[in-house]
Design a protein around this motif. Sequence first.
Motif, PDB file in Angstrom:
ATOM      1  N   GLY A  37      22.850  15.386 -32.790  1.00  0.00           N
ATOM      2  CA  GLY A  37      24.102  15.150 -34.663  1.00  0.00           C
ATOM      3  C   GLY A  37      23.080  15.959 -35.905  1.00  0.00           C
ATOM      4  N   ASP A  38      22.210  15.149 -36.978  1.00  0.00           N
ATOM      5  CA  ASP A  38      21.594  16.291 -38.340  1.00  0.00           C
ATOM      6  C   ASP A  38      20.008  15.901 -37.070  1.00  0.00           C
ATOM      7  OD1 ASP A  38      23.924  17.147 -38.797  1.00  0.00           O
ATOM      8  OD2 ASP A  38      24.330  15.624 -40.289  1.00  0.00           O
ATOM      9  N   GLU A  39      19.862  15.993 -35.935  1.00  0.00           N
ATOM     10  CA  GLU A  39      18.028  15.391 -35.714  1.00  0.00           C
ATOM     11  C   GLU A  39      17.849  16.750 -34.984  1.00  0.00           C
ATOM     12  OE1 GLU A  39      15.713  12.145 -36.443  1.00  0.00           O
ATOM     13  OE2 GLU A  39      15.836  12.577 -33.211  1.00  0.00           O
ATOM     14  N   LEU A  40      16.487  17.752 -35.413  1.00  0.00           N
ATOM     15  CA  LEU A  40      16.364  18.541 -34.574  1.00  0.00           C
ATOM     16  C   LEU A  40      14.843  18.473 -34.492  1.00  0.00           C
ATOM     17  CD1 LEU A  40      17.146  21.604 -34.242  1.00  0.00           C
ATOM     18  CD2 LEU A  40      15.793  22.279 -36.530  1.00  0.00           C
ATOM     19  N   THR A  41      14.755  18.182 -33.229  1.00  0.00           N
ATOM     20  CA  THR A  41      13.659  17.798 -31.967  1.00  0.00           C
ATOM     21  C   THR A  41      12.874  19.067 -31.451  1.00  0.00           C
ATOM     22  OG1 THR A  41      14.975  15.296 -31.288  1.00  0.00           O
ATOM     23  CG2 THR A  41      12.734  16.201 -30.432  1.00  0.00           C
ATOM     24  N   VAL A  42      11.491  19.021 -32.162  1.00  0.00           N
ATOM     25  CA  VAL A  42      11.132  20.082 -32.183  1.00  0.00           C
ATOM     26  C   VAL A  42      10.003  20.509 -30.884  1.00  0.00           C
ATOM     27  CG1 VAL A  42       9.399  22.019 -33.126  1.00  0.00           C
ATOM     28  CG2 VAL A  42      11.100  20.841 -34.908  1.00  0.00           C
ATOM     29  N   ILE A  43       9.972  20.822 -30.096  1.00  0.00           N
ATOM     30  CA  ILE A  43       9.442  20.643 -29.250  1.00  0.00           C
ATOM     31  C   ILE A  43       8.025  22.076 -28.918  1.00  0.00           C
ATOM     32  CG2 ILE A  43       9.417  21.069 -26.412  1.00  0.00           C
ATOM     33  CD1 ILE A  43      12.076  20.378 -26.934  1.00  0.00           C
ATOM     34  N   GLY A  44       7.211  21.750 -28.247  1.00  0.00           N
ATOM     35  CA  GLY A  44       5.764  22.281 -28.217  1.00  0.00           C
ATOM     36  C   GLY A  44       5.368  23.269 -27.075  1.00  0.00           C
ATOM     37  N   GLU A  45       4.440  23.489 -26.567  1.00  0.00           N
ATOM     38  CA  GLU A  45       3.477  23.927 -25.145  1.00  0.00           C
ATOM     39  C   GLU A  45       3.892  22.757 -24.532  1.00  0.00           C
ATOM     40  OE1 GLU A  45      -0.557  24.257 -24.868  1.00  0.00           O
ATOM     41  OE2 GLU A  45       0.021  25.379 -26.178  1.00  0.00           O
ATOM     42  N   ASN A  46       4.135  22.947 -22.788  1.00  0.00           N
ATOM     43  CA  ASN A  46       4.022  21.902 -21.900  1.00  0.00           C
ATOM     44  C   ASN A  46       5.477  20.868 -21.964  1.00  0.00           C
ATOM     45  OD1 ASN A  46       2.149  22.843 -20.516  1.00  0.00           O
ATOM     46  ND2 ASN A  46       0.582  21.464 -21.936  1.00  0.00           N
ATOM     47  N   ASP A  47       6.397  21.543 -22.629  1.00  0.00           N
ATOM     48  CA  ASP A  47       7.519  20.919 -23.752  1.00  0.00           C
ATOM     49  C   ASP A  47       7.369  19.560 -23.902  1.00  0.00           C
ATOM     50  OD1 ASP A  47       9.435  23.055 -21.578  1.00  0.00           O
ATOM     51  OD2 ASP A  47       9.679  21.852 -20.160  1.00  0.00           O
ATOM     52  N   ALA A  48       6.509  19.360 -25.371  1.00  0.00           N
ATOM     53  CA  ALA A  48       5.709  18.234 -25.174  1.00  0.00           C
ATOM     54  C   ALA A  48       6.781  17.809 -27.022  1.00  0.00           C
ATOM     55  CB  ALA A  48       4.713  17.756 -26.062  1.00  0.00           C
ATOM     56  N   VAL A  49       7.625  17.203 -26.986  1.00  0.00           N
ATOM     57  CA  VAL A  49       8.271  17.121 -28.439  1.00  0.00           C
ATOM     58  C   VAL A  49       6.672  16.620 -29.437  1.00  0.00           C
ATOM     59  CG1 VAL A  49       9.424  15.168 -29.899  1.00  0.00           C
ATOM     60  CG2 VAL A  49       9.852  16.120 -27.746  1.00  0.00           C
ATOM     61  N   ILE A  50       6.950  18.035 -30.879  1.00  0.00           N
ATOM     62  CA  ILE A  50       5.692  17.894 -31.561  1.00  0.00           C
ATOM     63  C   ILE A  50       6.090  17.055 -33.440  1.00  0.00           C
ATOM     64  CG2 ILE A  50       4.934  19.530 -30.617  1.00  0.00           C
ATOM     65  CD1 ILE A  50       5.551  21.231 -31.752  1.00  0.00           C
ATOM     66  N   GLY A  51       7.697  16.836 -33.194  1.00  0.00           N
ATOM     67  CA  GLY A  51       7.808  16.841 -33.966  1.00  0.00           C
ATOM     68  C   GLY A  51       9.765  16.493 -34.967  1.00  0.00           C
ATOM     69  N   THR A  52      10.031  16.254 -35.570  1.00  0.00           N
ATOM     70  CA  THR A  52      11.878  15.832 -35.810  1.00  0.00           C
ATOM     71  C   THR A  52      11.764  16.660 -37.478  1.00  0.00           C
ATOM     72  OG1 THR A  52      11.763  13.709 -36.306  1.00  0.00           O
ATOM     73  CG2 THR A  52      11.994  14.375 -33.724  1.00  0.00           C
ATOM     74  N   LEU A  53      12.958  17.454 -37.349  1.00  0.00           N
ATOM     75  CA  LEU A  53      13.205  17.741 -38.904  1.00  0.00           C
ATOM     76  C   LEU A  53      15.064  17.525 -38.711  1.00  0.00           C
ATOM     77  CD1 LEU A  53      11.845  21.706 -38.405  1.00  0.00           C
ATOM     78  CD2 LEU A  53      11.449  19.634 -39.626  1.00  0.00           C
ATOM     79  N   GLU A  54      15.350  16.959 -40.361  1.00  0.00           N
ATOM     80  CA  GLU A  54      16.172  16.618 -40.780  1.00  0.00           C
ATOM     81  C   GLU A  54      17.413  18.022 -41.341  1.00  0.00           C
ATOM     82  OE1 GLU A  54      16.450  13.314 -42.104  1.00  0.00           O
ATOM     83  OE2 GLU A  54      15.773  11.618 -40.280  1.00  0.00           O
ATOM     84  N   ARG A  55      18.494  17.847 -40.855  1.00  0.00           N
ATOM     85  CA  ARG A  55      19.907  18.531 -41.663  1.00  0.00           C
ATOM     86  C   ARG A  55      19.418  18.659 -43.406  1.00  0.00           C
ATOM     87  NH1 ARG A  55      23.190  22.336 -40.776  1.00  0.00           N
ATOM     88  NH2 ARG A  55      23.692  21.602 -38.531  1.00  0.00           N
ATOM     89  N   SER A  56      18.877  19.344 -43.922  1.00  0.00           N
ATOM     90  CA  SER A  56      19.007  19.079 -45.796  1.00  0.00           C
ATOM     91  C   SER A  56      20.170  19.567 -45.956  1.00  0.00           C
ATOM     92  CB  SER A  56      17.900  20.162 -45.676  1.00  0.00           C
ATOM     93  OG  SER A  56      18.114  20.404 -47.421  1.00  0.00           O
TER      94      SER A  56
END
Length: 129
Positions: free
Chosen positions: A110-129
Amino acid sequence: MRRSWAALALVGLSVALVGCSDPDPEPESSAPLSSQDIVGEWVAPGSDPAVSLELASDGTVTGSDGCNQLNGTWELDEDDIDFSNLAATMMACEGVDTWLSGADSATLAGDELTVIGENDAVIGTLERS
Protein backbone atom coordinates in the motif's frame (compact mmCIF):
# COMPACT_ATOMS: atom_id res chain seq x y z
CA MET A 1 -48.18 -25.58 5.80
CA ARG A 2 -46.78 -26.56 2.42
CA ARG A 3 -45.25 -23.07 2.00
CA SER A 4 -43.58 -23.35 5.41
CA TRP A 5 -41.89 -26.60 4.40
CA ALA A 6 -40.84 -25.12 1.07
CA ALA A 7 -39.37 -22.06 2.80
CA LEU A 8 -37.59 -24.26 5.33
CA ALA A 9 -36.20 -26.42 2.52
CA LEU A 10 -34.83 -23.30 0.76
CA VAL A 11 -33.19 -22.07 3.96
CA GLY A 12 -31.63 -25.51 4.52
CA LEU A 13 -30.33 -25.60 0.94
CA SER A 14 -28.85 -22.10 1.33
CA VAL A 15 -27.06 -23.08 4.52
CA ALA A 16 -25.71 -26.22 2.87
CA LEU A 17 -24.38 -24.24 -0.10
CA VAL A 18 -22.74 -21.66 2.12
CA GLY A 19 -21.10 -24.44 4.11
CA CYS A 20 -19.60 -25.84 0.90
CA SER A 21 -17.94 -22.58 -0.11
CA ASP A 22 -14.16 -22.35 0.11
CA PRO A 23 -13.38 -20.87 3.56
CA ASP A 24 -9.92 -19.67 2.45
CA PRO A 25 -10.21 -18.56 -1.15
CA GLU A 26 -6.96 -17.88 -2.98
CA PRO A 27 -6.10 -14.20 -2.84
CA GLU A 28 -6.36 -12.43 -6.12
CA SER A 29 -2.95 -12.02 -7.64
CA SER A 30 -1.80 -8.44 -7.44
CA ALA A 31 -0.06 -6.70 -10.26
CA PRO A 32 3.72 -6.63 -9.97
CA LEU A 33 5.27 -3.44 -8.65
CA SER A 34 6.38 -0.82 -11.11
CA SER A 35 8.73 2.09 -10.57
CA GLN A 36 5.66 4.37 -10.56
CA ASP A 37 4.52 2.65 -7.34
CA ILE A 38 7.81 3.50 -5.65
CA VAL A 39 8.88 6.90 -6.95
CA GLY A 40 8.23 9.72 -4.49
CA GLU A 41 8.93 10.88 -0.97
CA TRP A 42 8.68 8.50 1.97
CA VAL A 43 8.76 9.68 5.59
CA ALA A 44 8.82 8.15 9.05
CA PRO A 45 5.62 9.39 10.67
CA GLY A 46 6.18 11.51 13.74
CA SER A 47 9.96 11.48 13.44
CA ASP A 48 11.75 14.49 14.88
CA PRO A 49 14.18 15.24 13.37
CA ALA A 50 12.60 14.17 10.09
CA VAL A 51 13.54 10.79 8.60
CA SER A 52 12.85 10.54 4.88
CA LEU A 53 13.80 9.05 1.54
CA GLU A 54 13.16 10.44 -1.93
CA LEU A 55 13.17 7.73 -4.61
CA ALA A 56 13.55 9.34 -8.03
CA SER A 57 12.49 7.89 -11.37
CA ASP A 58 16.13 7.86 -12.55
CA GLY A 59 16.98 5.26 -9.89
CA THR A 60 18.63 7.61 -7.41
CA VAL A 61 17.72 7.88 -3.76
CA THR A 62 18.37 10.78 -1.39
CA GLY A 63 17.21 11.48 2.11
CA SER A 64 18.01 11.93 5.76
CA ASP A 65 18.21 9.53 8.67
CA GLY A 66 17.41 12.37 11.02
CA CYS A 67 21.06 13.33 11.35
CA ASN A 68 22.98 12.40 8.22
CA GLN A 69 22.25 12.99 4.55
CA LEU A 70 21.86 9.82 2.49
CA ASN A 71 22.31 9.15 -1.21
CA GLY A 72 22.63 6.14 -3.45
CA THR A 73 20.65 4.18 -6.01
CA TRP A 74 17.65 1.89 -6.01
CA GLU A 75 16.26 -0.72 -8.36
CA LEU A 76 13.18 -2.88 -8.44
CA ASP A 77 13.83 -6.62 -8.12
CA GLU A 78 10.42 -8.28 -8.58
CA ASP A 79 8.56 -7.14 -5.44
CA ASP A 80 11.61 -5.86 -3.55
CA ILE A 81 13.38 -2.53 -3.73
CA ASP A 82 17.15 -2.97 -3.52
CA PHE A 83 19.35 -0.09 -2.39
CA SER A 84 22.92 0.11 -3.69
CA ASN A 85 25.82 2.37 -2.92
CA LEU A 86 23.86 3.91 -0.04
CA ALA A 87 26.21 6.40 1.56
CA ALA A 88 25.66 8.70 4.51
CA THR A 89 27.50 11.61 5.98
CA MET A 90 29.10 10.68 9.30
CA MET A 91 27.88 13.38 11.66
CA ALA A 92 27.44 12.43 15.29
CA CYS A 93 24.01 13.46 16.50
CA GLU A 94 23.41 12.74 20.15
CA GLY A 95 20.11 11.04 20.87
CA VAL A 96 19.20 10.44 17.20
CA ASP A 97 18.52 6.88 16.03
CA THR A 98 20.09 6.72 12.56
CA TRP A 99 18.44 3.41 11.62
CA LEU A 100 17.70 4.44 8.03
CA SER A 101 21.38 4.54 7.11
CA GLY A 102 21.40 0.72 7.55
CA ALA A 103 18.87 0.13 4.73
CA ASP A 104 19.68 -2.69 2.32
CA SER A 105 16.26 -3.15 0.73
CA ALA A 106 12.56 -2.47 1.21
CA THR A 107 9.15 -3.92 0.46
CA LEU A 108 6.00 -2.02 -0.37
CA ALA A 109 2.47 -2.71 0.90
CA GLY A 110 0.00 0.00 0.00
CA ASP A 111 1.48 3.30 1.13
CA GLU A 112 3.92 1.74 3.60
CA LEU A 113 7.56 1.05 2.77
CA THR A 114 9.11 -1.52 5.12
CA VAL A 115 12.86 -0.94 5.32
CA ILE A 116 15.09 -4.00 5.72
CA GLY A 117 18.68 -4.01 6.96
CA GLU A 118 21.36 -6.64 7.25
CA ASN A 119 20.32 -10.25 7.93
CA ASP A 120 16.89 -9.41 6.45
CA ALA A 121 15.85 -7.66 9.68
CA VAL A 122 13.06 -5.09 9.52
CA ILE A 123 14.59 -1.83 10.77
CA GLY A 124 11.71 0.59 10.25
CA THR A 125 8.83 1.81 8.13
CA LEU A 126 8.20 4.86 6.00
CA GLU A 127 4.91 6.19 4.66
CA ARG A 128 4.23 7.90 1.37
CA SER A 129 4.34 11.65 1.87
